[in-house]
Design an enzyme around this catalytic site. Structure first.
Site, short mmCIF file in Angstrom:
data_model
loop_
_atom_site.label_atom_id
_atom_site.label_comp_id
_atom_site.label_asym_id
_atom_site.label_seq_id
_atom_site.Cartn_x
_atom_site.Cartn_y
_atom_site.Cartn_z
N PRO A 205 0.83 -1.21 0.00
CA PRO A 205 0.00 0.00 0.00
C PRO A 205 0.87 1.26 0.00
O PRO A 205 1.82 1.37 0.76
CB PRO A 205 -0.80 -0.12 1.30
CG PRO A 205 -0.83 -1.59 1.58
CD PRO A 205 0.49 -2.11 1.10
N GLU A 206 0.53 2.19 -0.89
CA GLU A 206 1.25 3.46 -0.98
C GLU A 206 0.37 4.57 -0.41
O GLU A 206 -0.67 4.30 0.19
CB GLU A 206 1.65 3.70 -2.44
CG GLU A 206 2.52 2.57 -3.00
CD GLU A 206 2.87 2.74 -4.47
OE1 GLU A 206 2.95 3.89 -4.95
OE2 GLU A 206 3.08 1.71 -5.15
#
Length: 453
Positions: A2-3
């Site tokens: 996840p960014e």
């Protein structure tokens, strides 16, 4: 992993559902994800959640009395709200029992995520938060340019460095560089002011769009049980290896840069300090030399692996190694013995590094233009990630046998050496896959119709 958009989406989903609730108790199923041990987190029991925050890829839970949790989801961490009667699932790490109708669950298939107990008064001044750079919205063009000027490596690697610019990961760096028309291989220190401005403009726009669409569910990311993001449907380049560029219709290429998968357009993201590198590969007697001859006529510089091997047999350092390892440096004798896998392996261990080194040296020395590498053993070589366009040439075995006989070569020997050649794999990876079973003119006609040669 996840960014920034994915973590921001999780925050926006959880915050209105958690604010004002009290953490009654923590049930821990795997202590290793709690930095410093889960016992220290017991201090949070009985305290109210006031708000959630985010910095870069870190999710922040703020409690009353000055406590906080810093959470990094790493590869596959997920925060879910589930009914109190919901059973524990296989990859649940901890259950945070709240005074509402639902409990907060941390689930992590890969078990890489971490939680850190922090003091709100000091948390931004100590690691890990103190090590983060500014986010794209906070960073000026001048600051980004100065930071990039100090980095001596590919710009793709630099933009993944969270101390330079926080929140960008593999997906959004690929998207940003494509939108900015910048080669991921470009030396970071050579970034000019216009490019720095393009990076900031496009990274902000792409991140904002990703947040509005709930992030990218490329692998397993969910921001709530069963809730997938939609940004993956709007990505222009990430995960699209082999598809045609929407700007120029050139096939996208995927390489590894410092171990990270990187997709780019060789034309729209060309690097002025580097040649466009084409490679032609395929089994023996399939038609590679026809491709090489055609492109040489078109002005390509051609580096022929066979010619480089011939040069190796005249190099005293190489002949000395051959004498030591194989008892002879006679090319014809070694060719006849190459049917023996052990001898062939020893021969390759000496000759291949010699060939690859010379190809790489020429690629790195040339500014602009086009190079064609005529290289049978392309896959798994250091040349693989230097190649912008792969041309694969295959041919039927009976055609190759006939050609070997015409060349005065033992067809059984050379076809047996090529028996495990990964033709199917290379044909799928190639920008252009050709059947060389027909005439030379037929192959040249196909090449003449290719728009990116």
């Amino acid at each position: 992993m996840p960014e920034l958009p994915e973590v921001e989406t999780v925050k926006r989903y959880l915050e209105p559902r958690l604010n004002g609730l009290t953490l009654e108790r923590i049930e821990v199923y795997r202590d290793a994800n709690f930095i410093g041990g889960s016992d220290s987190f017991k201090v949070l029991e009985g305290h109210r959640i006031n708000r959630l925050g985010r910095k870069g890829k870190f999710l922040l839970f703020f409690f009353d009395e000055g406590h906080a949790i810093i959470s990094h989801l790493r590869m596959e961490g997920k925060w879910f709200l589930k009914p109190k009667q919901a059973p524990r699932e296989k990859h649940d790490i901890a259950r945070f029992i709240l005074n509402g109708e639902e409990d907060l669950i941390y689930n992590d298939t890969r078990k890489f995520g971490i939680m850190i107990l922090a003091d709100q008064a000091t948390m931004f001044g100590v690691a890990p938060l103190s090590e983060l750079g500014k986010e794209p919205w906070e960073l000026s063009k001048e600051e980004l340019l100065e930071g990039l000027s100090k980095r001596h490596g590919p710009i793709k690697e630099a933009l993944l460095d969270q101390s330079l610019i926080a929140g960008l990961g593999n997906i959004y760096v690929d998207e940003t560089l494509f939108a900015s028309g910048i080669s991921p291989r470009m030396e970071a220190s050579k970034t000019d002011p216009n490019q720095a401005e393009e990076i900031l403009i496009h990274s902000r726009a792409i991140l904002e769009k990703a947040i509005s669409l709930g992030g990218s569910t490329v692998h397993s990311y969910l921001f709530a049980p069963g809730a997938r993001g939609k940004m993956q449907d709007a990505l222009l380049i990430y995960g699209k290896e082999g598809e045609k560029c929407p700007k120029c219709e050139t096939p996208f290429r995927k390489i590894a840069i410092k171990g990270r998968g990187t997709t780019y357009c060789p034309i729209c993201q060309s690097d002025k300090d580097r040649p466009l590198v084409y490679a032609v590969t395929g089994p023996i007697a399939a038609g590679k030399s026809t491709v090489a001859d055609y492109l040489k006529e078109k002005g390509y510089e051609v580096l022929d692996a066979d010619a480089l091997v011939a040069g190796a047999y005249k190099d005293e350092t190489i002949t000395a190694k051959l004498e030591k390892e194989l008892g002879t440096s006679d090319k014809k004798s070694l060719a006849k013995s190459a049917g023996d896998p052990l001898i062939r392996k020893k021969l390759e261990n000496i000759l291949h590094p010699y060939v690859y080194e010379r190809m790489l040296n020429r690629i790195h020395a040339k500014k602009g233009g086009k190079i064609l590498l005529d290289i049978p053993l392309w896959k798994g070589s250091p040349i693989e990630d230097e190649t912008d366009f792969l041309i694969f040439v295959g041919a039927k075995e009976e055609v190759r046998r006939k050609r070997l006989i015409q060349r005065g070569m033992d067809p059984d020997l050379y076809l047996s050496i090529n028996a495990k050649y990964p033709s199917n794999i290379l044909a799928k990876k190639a920008s252009l896959a050709l059947d060389g079973s027909g005439s030379v003119q037929n192959l040249r006609n196909i090449l003449a119709d290719c728009p990116y040669l």
